[in-house]
Design a protein around this motif. Structure first.
Motif, PDB file in Angstrom:
ATOM      1  N   HIS A  50       0.837  -1.191   0.000  1.00 49.89           N
ATOM      2  CA  HIS A  50       0.000   0.000   0.000  1.00 49.89           C
ATOM      3  C   HIS A  50       0.878   1.250   0.000  1.00 49.89           C
ATOM      4  N   CYS A  51       0.297   2.357  -0.437  1.00 48.27           N
ATOM      5  CA  CYS A  51       0.939   3.669  -0.329  1.00 48.27           C
ATOM      6  C   CYS A  51      -0.115   4.632   0.166  1.00 48.27           C
ATOM      7  N   MET A  52       0.077   5.121   1.395  1.00 52.01           N
ATOM      8  CA  MET A  52      -0.953   5.906   2.068  1.00 52.01           C
ATOM      9  C   MET A  52      -0.478   7.337   2.315  1.00 52.01           C
ATOM     10  N   PRO A  53      -1.327   8.322   1.979  1.00 55.69           N
ATOM     11  CA  PRO A  53      -0.994   9.706   2.330  1.00 55.69           C
ATOM     12  C   PRO A  53      -1.378   9.988   3.778  1.00 55.69           C
ATOM     13  N   THR A  54      -0.567  10.768   4.467  1.00 55.93           N
ATOM     14  CA  THR A  54      -0.898  11.130   5.842  1.00 55.93           C
ATOM     15  C   THR A  54      -0.182  12.426   6.213  1.00 55.93           C
ATOM     16  N   ALA A  55      -0.737  13.138   7.181  1.00 53.56           N
ATOM     17  CA  ALA A  55      -0.115  14.372   7.657  1.00 53.56           C
ATOM     18  C   ALA A  55       1.208  14.047   8.340  1.00 53.56           C
ATOM     19  N   ASN A  69      -5.513   4.397  16.734  1.00 54.61           N
ATOM     20  CA  ASN A  69      -4.905   3.133  17.176  1.00 54.61           C
ATOM     21  C   ASN A  69      -5.372   1.947  16.346  1.00 54.61           C
ATOM     22  N   GLY A  70      -6.617   1.996  15.872  1.00 57.32           N
ATOM     23  CA  GLY A  70      -7.171   0.852  15.151  1.00 57.32           C
ATOM     24  C   GLY A  70      -6.950   0.885  13.659  1.00 57.32           C
ATOM     25  N   GLY A  71      -6.316   1.922  13.147  1.00 59.48           N
ATOM     26  CA  GLY A  71      -6.116   2.034  11.708  1.00 59.48           C
ATOM     27  C   GLY A  71      -5.101   1.031  11.186  1.00 59.48           C
ATOM     28  N   ARG A  72      -5.297   0.588   9.941  1.00 60.56           N
ATOM     29  CA  ARG A  72      -4.385  -0.385   9.336  1.00 60.56           C
ATOM     30  C   ARG A  72      -2.966   0.144   9.265  1.00 60.56           C
ATOM     31  N   LEU A  73      -2.831   1.410   8.876  1.00 56.37           N
ATOM     32  CA  LEU A  73      -1.498   1.989   8.774  1.00 56.37           C
ATOM     33  C   LEU A  73      -0.808   1.981  10.128  1.00 56.37           C
ATOM     34  N   THR A  74      -1.486   2.462  11.157  1.00 56.83           N
ATOM     35  CA  THR A  74      -0.896   2.520  12.495  1.00 56.83           C
ATOM     36  C   THR A  74      -0.496   1.139  12.991  1.00 56.83           C
ATOM     37  N   LYS A  75      -1.401   0.184  12.875  1.00 52.29           N
ATOM     38  CA  LYS A  75      -1.119  -1.167  13.385  1.00 52.29           C
ATOM     39  C   LYS A  75       0.044  -1.817  12.638  1.00 52.29           C
ATOM     40  N   THR A  76       0.102  -1.620  11.317  1.00 52.29           N
ATOM     41  CA  THR A  76       1.183  -2.218  10.536  1.00 52.29           C
ATOM     42  C   THR A  76       2.526  -1.588  10.884  1.00 52.29           C
ATOM     43  N   LEU A  77       2.542  -0.271  11.023  1.00 53.82           N
ATOM     44  CA  LEU A  77       3.799   0.412  11.333  1.00 53.82           C
ATOM     45  C   LEU A  77       4.302   0.043  12.724  1.00 53.82           C
ATOM     46  N   LEU A  78       3.392  -0.052  13.678  1.00 51.46           N
ATOM     47  CA  LEU A  78       3.805  -0.395  15.044  1.00 51.46           C
ATOM     48  C   LEU A  78       4.229  -1.851  15.167  1.00 51.46           C
TER      49      LEU A  78
END
Length: 219
Positions: A50-55, A69-78
């Motif tokens: 995936h490639c996700m835009p974020t602030a 906390n429940g976002g896919r990006l957050t969980k994958t990165l952590l």
């Protein structure tokens, strides 16, 4: 001794295509990050890429982001995923006399590594305050800060800028010799970020702060 701008911090940050445009100096990287509000993070979650835009924002030698906390990006990165982060500013369209000699003036950065969590509400608030100051200097002193419930539901993450590279192009058209006499306009169409007129939502009930009044003039 080599120029610092020619030394890549790692094999995967060594710019191979047009290496003469490479710049590995910290001030160039910081400037590119500090002038953006959005980065794009590429990662693999074990099933898909995936490639996700974020602030994003910078403090010292780290790039920061935040998310649910429940976002896919957050969980994958952590979970320790390796990432590649891209930031690009387009500064102009370079129009040459031949179609294949057209290009762009730009400043781009790519960052590699693994994110880590910012632990503790005090540290998370301090990081978010830096973000608020990036949005508008002084804003953090006026807006309601996050409460314990909001902070508990939000992850703040950071990644070291130790493994990063920038690529900068700032040129006039470069045509082949046989094209120089073609009756075609050549030059640069500059591009820049434009601040618009602030749109008020207080119906005049709240005094307009200086950072809003001067917003349109701040670029």
């Amino acid at each position: 001794m080599n120029n610092p701008s020619t030394r890549a911090p790692s094999t995967r940050t060594r710019i191979r295509r047009l290496p003469e445009l490479a710049n590995y100096e910290r001030h160039a990287l910081y400037e590119i990050i500090d002038q953006t509000y959005i980065c794009h993070i590429a990662f693999n979650d074990g099933e898909s890429t995936h490639c996700m835009p974020t602030a994003c924002w910078r403090h010292d030698d780290y790039l920061y982001i935040h998310g649910s906390n429940g976002g896919r990006l957050t969980k994958t990165l952590l979970a320790g995923a390796q990432v590649s982060i891209a930031i690009t500013h387009v500064d102009g369209l370079v129009l040459a006399r031949s179609a294949f000699s057209h290009t762009m003036n730009y400043r781009s950065a790519v960052i590699y590594g693994v994110f880590e969590a910012v632990e503790g509400n005090i540290n998370k608030m301090a990081a978010m305050d830096v973000f608020m100051e990036k949005i508008a200097v002084g804003r953090k002193n006026e807006a309601r800060p996050g409460n314990d419930k909001e902070l508990a539901a939000t992850s703040v993450l950071r990644i070291s800028l130790a493994e990063a590279a920038t690529k900068i192009s700032n040129t006039n058209p470069v045509d082949k010799e046989e094209d120089l006499d073609l009756p075609v306009w050549a030059g640069v169409l500059p591009m820049s970020v434009k601040h618009g007129e602030p749109i008020h939502a207080n119906n005049g009930a709240i005094a307009t702060p200086d950072y809003v009044t001067h917003w349109k003039k701040s670029v």
